[in-house]
Design a protein around this motif. Structure first.
Motif, PDB file in Angstrom:
ATOM      1  N   SER A 199       0.703  -1.084   0.019  1.00  0.00           N
ATOM      2  CA  SER A 199      -0.042  -0.120   0.047  1.00  0.00           C
ATOM      3  C   SER A 199       0.960   1.266   0.061  1.00  0.00           C
ATOM      4  CB  SER A 199      -1.109  -0.005   1.285  1.00  0.00           C
ATOM      5  OG  SER A 199      -0.091  -0.001   2.533  1.00  0.00           O
ATOM      6  N   TYR A 203      -0.025   2.906   7.728  1.00  0.00           N
ATOM      7  CA  TYR A 203      -1.193   3.056   8.717  1.00  0.00           C
ATOM      8  C   TYR A 203      -0.745   3.348  10.227  1.00  0.00           C
ATOM      9  CZ  TYR A 203      -5.105   2.008   5.579  1.00  0.00           C
ATOM     10  OH  TYR A 203      -5.762   1.994   4.403  1.00  0.00           O
ATOM     11  N   ILE A 241     -15.356  -2.683   3.710  1.00  0.00           N
ATOM     12  CA  ILE A 241     -14.174  -2.382   3.042  1.00  0.00           C
ATOM     13  C   ILE A 241     -14.596  -3.274   1.612  1.00  0.00           C
ATOM     14  CG2 ILE A 241     -11.537  -2.728   2.278  1.00  0.00           C
ATOM     15  CD1 ILE A 241     -11.302  -2.377   5.353  1.00  0.00           C
ATOM     16  N   LYS A 306      -7.266  -3.371  -5.233  1.00  0.00           N
ATOM     17  CA  LYS A 306      -7.850  -1.921  -4.971  1.00  0.00           C
ATOM     18  C   LYS A 306      -8.887  -2.113  -3.695  1.00  0.00           C
ATOM     19  CE  LYS A 306      -8.915   2.208  -5.901  1.00  0.00           C
ATOM     20  NZ  LYS A 306      -8.019   3.514  -5.717  1.00  0.00           N
ATOM     21  N   LEU A 307      -8.754  -1.136  -2.925  1.00  0.00           N
ATOM     22  CA  LEU A 307      -9.665  -1.248  -1.540  1.00  0.00           C
ATOM     23  C   LEU A 307     -10.468   0.091  -1.453  1.00  0.00           C
ATOM     24  CD1 LEU A 307      -6.916  -2.389   1.011  1.00  0.00           C
ATOM     25  CD2 LEU A 307      -8.540  -3.663  -0.489  1.00  0.00           C
ATOM     26  N   TYR A 309     -13.402   2.180   0.998  1.00  0.00           N
ATOM     27  CA  TYR A 309     -14.249   1.992   2.334  1.00  0.00           C
ATOM     28  C   TYR A 309     -15.802   2.670   2.263  1.00  0.00           C
ATOM     29  CZ  TYR A 309     -15.779   2.632   7.179  1.00  0.00           C
ATOM     30  OH  TYR A 309     -16.488   2.633   8.476  1.00  0.00           O
ATOM     31  N   MET A 317      -8.016   5.148   2.263  1.00  0.00           N
ATOM     32  CA  MET A 317      -7.614   3.863   1.759  1.00  0.00           C
ATOM     33  C   MET A 317      -6.270   4.117   0.989  1.00  0.00           C
ATOM     34  SD  MET A 317      -9.653   1.774   3.349  1.00  0.00           S
ATOM     35  CE  MET A 317      -9.040   0.479   2.585  1.00  0.00           C
TER      36      MET A 317
END
Length: 571
Positions: A199, A203, A241, A306-307, A309, A317
């Motif tokens: 990614s 985070y 998600i 691909k994510l 939310y 994301m």
């Protein structure tokens, strides 16, 4: 005797004229300073002009032609060209003239010493006359004003940034390395590279603390909550998600594509969901707060994800997943600096990967530095770059894929930036090739730049003035106007190497440097004064004139003595 005496008088006058012209002199220090010579036509004209009209009052043809014969003839013979180092000094190697304007009329010269005045206008150093341009060069960028043909050189002028829209790639992609199902060339065979993606955001929690598997998703710094006073999820609230992407073999992800997030859901729960319910042929992990997916084996791979939310609150994301290692039987990396629409610099990293089909490669966008909003999966890979097996030339793309990448930069989210990748011309060797040997393919050039200011100018042989800007770019500012005349020898001189058109010279005809006989322009140079060379000729003329004058004077003296003696004897 009646014939000889007038002849000697005319000879005396002619040689006196030669002496007078030498006495007029010329400035040997002035660029392109010209000189005149007494010619037979001038002397003949003076003789004809002294004759009276016929008894009928009609002027003879000879007298009509005398006005042409007696015109001053500028010396346009090429002189030596000397370098000055001043980029605005111009010398012409040819028959052309530069065009100046005093505001009322056009003036023509071969003298090329120019400066930029306080109004940013290019002017003649000696007179202040404005040098004229031709064509539309520089108008689209605002350097020149339409219908105003004076040349503006606005030092310090700003040009806006330009986002990259094209990248040219060229070089070889080796044909030696084995492909899937083909015989290996052991001495050159590369170890299959395993695809690994991560990614583009890490985070965190509580500021700078890297998130761990046990960190609750609703407590991430990247989560902005719903109604709870802490800004996080509270009991009963949830989100989803959504997952999309491709397996290593290029098939679309088709299971476990929805993952529910509540107040207790951790990053570890999401990673486990990917491994158990989503991925085939790859596995997910959390590394330094980033979601990482690694293929189970090496070789050509289409793994991507691909994510998105939705639901209570908002969760930032990844805009895309960077490709740490591109999977392939052979991989050739290619990086280049590109620019967004505001002139921001970004390093675009790409990779050529050998596909699992003969004579076929893909080019994939692996990462882009800086603040990137989004790169969609379908806009980061150019598939099926084919090569002719018989001669190694580029054969074009198969299928409907377009040779381009699309990037959404964070500074301009409403306008995704399309970058066309120029791979070459099919059947030619002007781009990518596939020959034996090592791979050398690379991104060679791109057309974007940051904002910059005009620092300097240069003039090429064709008379095009180009500006050099602080961002390293060059732009054409103007094109010099050059002209030719049907009979330049009868231009009307106004002194100092400046001329006007005359009825006999014909009108000025626009001419291109290099392509026409107007000639080549040498920048940073001046045409050496012809006067110094003429002085040597005039010294010879002076002695000839002196000897001729003396001879004719002696002849007149003898003739006078003979006439005097004859008169005395007749008395």
């Amino acid at each position: 005797m009646d014939f000889e005496l007038p002849a000697h008088v005319n000879g005396l006058q002619a040689h006196q004229a030669m002496q007078n012209i030498f006495g007029d002199g010329a400035d040997v220090n002035a660029a392109n300073s010209d000189s005149d010579r007494t010619t037979f036509s001038e002397l003949l004209c003076k003789k004809i002009e002294s004759q009276p009209a016929t008894k009928t009052g009609i002027t003879t043809a000879q007298q009509v032609s005398s006005s042409v014969l007696s015109k001053a003839k500028p010396n346009t013979t090429r002189s030596d060209i000397i370098n000055t180092g001043n980029p605005l000094d111009l010398a012409i190697e040819g028959q052309g003239y530069l065009v100046l304007s005093d505001g009322q009329r056009n003036i023509y010269t071969r003298s090329g010493a120019f400066i930029v005045d306080v109004n940013s206008t290019l002017i003649d150093t000696a007179t202040g006359y404005k040098l004229r341009r031709i064509g539309s060069e520089g108008q689209s960028d605002g350097f020149q004003t339409p219908d105003d043909y004076a040349i503006s050189i606005p030092y310090g002028a700003l040009i806006p940034a330009k986002g990259t829209s094209k990248v040219k790639v060229a070089g070889n992609l080796s044909s030696d390395i084995t492909i899937a199902g083909g015989p290996p060339v052991e001495s050159l065979k590369a170890e299959r590279q395993t695809q690994q993606i991560t990614s583009n955001i890490a985070y965190t929690t509580n500021g700078d603390n890297v998130a761990a598997m046990v960190t609750k998703i609703s407590e991430l710094d990247q989560f902005h909550g719903e109604s709870d006073i802490s800004g996080k999820l509270k009991a009963g609230e949830s989100g989803v998600i959504s997952i999309s992407g491709y397996n290593p073999d290029g098939t679309a992800l088709n299971r476990g594509l929805m993952f529910t997030v509540n107040t207790e859901t951790t990053l570890g729960d999401f990673i486990n969901h990917l491994n158990t319910n989503v991925l085939i042929g790859a596995s997910a992990s959390l590394v330094n707060g980033k979601i990482r997916i690694t293929d189970d084996k090496g070789g050509y791979s289409r793994t991507d994800i691909k994510l998105l939310y939705t639901g209570s609150g908002s969760l930032i994301m990844p805009g895309y997943f960077e490709i740490l290692n591109a999977g392939g039987d052979e991989v050739r990396n290619a990086n280049i600096t590109v620019y967004d629409s505001n002139g921001g610099k970004h390093v675009l990293a790409g990779a050529f990967v050998r596909a699992n089909r003969p004579n076929t490669w893909d080019m994939v966008l692996t990462s882009v530095t800086g603040d990137v909003g989004e790169i969609t999966i379908n806009n980061r890979r150019i598939e099926n770059i084919r090569f002719n097996s018989d001669d190694g030339t580029y054969a074009g793309l198969s299928g409907s894929d377009s040779p381009r990448f699309v990037i959404t930069f964070a500074n301009d989210p409403a306008n995704p930036q399309t970058i066309e990748i120029e791979l070459g011309t099919a059947g030619r060797l002007d781009g990518l090739t596939q020959f034996k040997g090592i791979s050398t393919a690379a991104a060679r050039e791109q057309n974007g730049y940051e904002a910059g200011r005009l620092l300097d100018v240069s003039v090429n042989n064709e008379g095009v003035i180009a500006g050099v800007f602080s961002n390293g770019t060059k732009k054409n500012i103007a094109r010099l106007q050059m002209v030719l005349f049907k009979n330049a020898s009868v231009l009307k001189s106004i002194g100092g190497g400046y001329f006007l058109a005359s009825p006999d010279s014909g009108e000025a005809v626009a001419a291109g440097a290099v392509t026409d006989v107007a000639g080549i322009i040498h920048a940073g140079a001046l045409e050496k004064s012809r006067a110094d060379a003429a002085i040597r000729h005039k010294q010879t003329d002076m002695f000839q004139g002196y000897n001729g004058f003396r001879t004719n004077a002696e002849s007149i003296k003898v003739a006078n003595e003979i006439l005097r003696e004859l008169s005395r004897q007749m008395r």
